[in-house]
Each structure stands twice: as C-alpha cells, then as structure tokens.
Motif scaffolding. Structure first.
Motif, mmCIF file in Angstrom:
data_model
loop_
_atom_site.group_PDB
_atom_site.id
_atom_site.type_symbol
_atom_site.label_atom_id
_atom_site.label_comp_id
_atom_site.label_asym_id
_atom_site.label_seq_id
_atom_site.Cartn_x
_atom_site.Cartn_y
_atom_site.Cartn_z
ATOM 1 N N LYS A 5 -6.152 2.139 -3.691
ATOM 2 C CA LYS A 5 -6.235 0.693 -3.846
ATOM 3 C C LYS A 5 -5.278 0.230 -4.937
ATOM 4 C CE LYS A 5 -10.990 0.100 -2.245
ATOM 5 N NZ LYS A 5 -12.348 -0.384 -2.605
ATOM 6 N N THR A 6 -4.609 -0.882 -4.659
ATOM 7 C CA THR A 6 -3.653 -1.415 -5.623
ATOM 8 C C THR A 6 -3.994 -2.856 -5.987
ATOM 9 O OG1 THR A 6 -2.126 -2.203 -3.906
ATOM 10 C CG2 THR A 6 -1.795 0.047 -4.724
ATOM 11 N N THR A 7 -3.421 -3.300 -7.094
ATOM 12 C CA THR A 7 -3.545 -4.676 -7.534
ATOM 13 C C THR A 7 -2.228 -5.042 -8.211
ATOM 14 O OG1 THR A 7 -4.919 -6.246 -8.784
ATOM 15 C CG2 THR A 7 -4.521 -4.093 -9.802
#
Length: 249
Positions: A5-7
């Motif tokens: 997961k990235t942000t």
C-alpha cells in the motif's frame, strides 16, 4: 502476494508505513526555527488565522481542550488562559522535537498546572472516549497518513456537543491568486528554508503537501463521513487557508 500500500509524501508515492518516518524527519529538521519560519512565510498573518480559530472554538473556563499537532504551542498557550486552573489543555504532537520545543517555550512563558504534553499519533489518540470539549489541529492534518482514520479518532475522544476545528492550508479561490501562490510556494519557500534552516527540501515537501491536501469541500465531506454534524468552513486570505468546523452529535 499482496501489493504494497502506498500514499503520497508531497508529490512522491511512498509506502504507507514509511510516510510517518519521513514526515518526522522533516519536522525534526525544522523544529528549532519553526516559529521564525511561520512568521517569515506568512508575514505574521498566521497569528490572525489562529486568533480566529480561538474565537470560533467557544472554549471557556473549566473546559478540556486537545491541541493536536500543537507543535510550538501557539494555540495551547491561549487555551491555557481560557480554561483556567479548573480546565486542562493537552498539547499533542507525533514529533518529539516539536513537542520538546513547545514544552520549553510554554514553560518559559510561565504556563504550568493546567497543561499536559503527549507524544501521540492523530490516527490513534491515546485518550478515553468523550474526553474533550474542543479539539484543534492547526497545519497538521495534511501530514497525517490516513486522514479519515484521524477524523474518526478525534470524533471518538470529543464529548457530545464538542467542537473540532481544523486550520489548514487549502485551495485559493481565484486563479490569479493561485498562480502567484504557486510561484511563492515552489520558488520562494524552499529558498527561505535554505537561508533560515539550511534545509530547502523540507520546505519543498511542505509546499507539495499543501497541494496534495483535500480542498475545502472535500475536507468538509470527509468530516461529515466521519460522523461530524453542522460542518462548515471559513476561507481566509482568499482561500489560501481554511478553518473547518464540526460538532460531535
């Protein structure tokens, strides 16, 4: 194998678990001269934005107030005077360097007895349900990894009828102002950061983080989705800054 997961960290995409560390590095770097840079960046206008936040808070004697991302203690200082010895102010910041600067600054100004200092993550506030009459977060929400989770955490620790005030950079309302603001943010701010703190990259990140933050209507909708009622916002300085307001039902 599941995808990582990235942000966003400014304009970069980073792993979710890496963002808090990177934001911490930024504020460790700028903590000592944070107030000076705030005055230089805003021409002192940030003090007027904060004064309006205090006025809209409705805080009075005996209240309990949580100042999230309270940093160097501008709002906490004012709140400590308003709540008096019967009240309590919790100055919370995820960054130890900022928290230490705030503690030292308020101690030097004679604030004691009705204020506590907590290193805390806005997403996982370490307080019981229904604790505070008012919560403020000034120029901190854009640095939080999961803003929806943080808003839900704030709602949980507010008392019914308690107020949340989010003071944050937002989207200018006029195209010409937005163009001037972009030039200022991406050219002048990093240059000032280099001169004053010897750190242009941290101020480049701060400019980018402002652009990635939800606009006024989106943040209002996020607050409503988290469970706040009577949500509204006030644009200041042409929408460069907005103060969002919501109440726990």
């Amino acid at each position: 194998m599941s995808e990582r997961k990235t942000t966003h960290f400014g304009f970069q995409e980073v792993a979710v678990e890496d963002k808090a560390r990177r934001v911490a590095d930024v504020f460790h770097s700028v903590a000592a001269k944070y107030d000076l840079m705030n005055d230089l960046m805003s021409g002192g206008i940030h003090r007027l934005w904060k004064r309006f936040t205090i006025e809209l808070s409705g805080v009075r004697r005996g209240h309990k107030v949580l100042d999230i991302a309270g940093g160097t203690g501008d709002l906490s200082y004012k709140f400590s005077k308003l709540v008096g010895p019967e009240g309590l102010v919790a100055l919370a910041d995820i960054n130890a360097s900022m928290l230490n600067v705030g503690r030292d600054r308020l101690t030097d100004r004679g604030v004691a007895g009705n204020i506590v200092y907590n290193q805390a993550d806005a997403q996982y506030l370490p307080y019981p349900d229904n604790t505070f009459d008012c919560i403020t977060i000034a120029f901190g929400l854009r640095n939080v990894t999961d803003k929806d989770l943080a808003l839900e955490s704030m709602l949980r620790v507010l008392k019914p009828g308690g107020r949340l005030l989010v003071l944050e950079f937002s989207k200018p309302k006029h195209n010409m102002l937005e163009k001037i603001y972009d030039q200022y943010s991406f050219k002048v701010l990093p240059f000032m950061g280099k001169l004053v703190t010897n750190d242009s990259e941290s101020y480049r990140y701060l400019a980018e983080s402002i652009r990635m933050h939800p606009d006024q209507d989106t943040l209002k909708e996020m607050m409503e989705n988290a469970g706040f009622s009577r949500c509204t916002y006030h644009n200041m300085t042409g929408g460069i800054v907005a103060l969002h307001y919501g109440v726990k039902p």
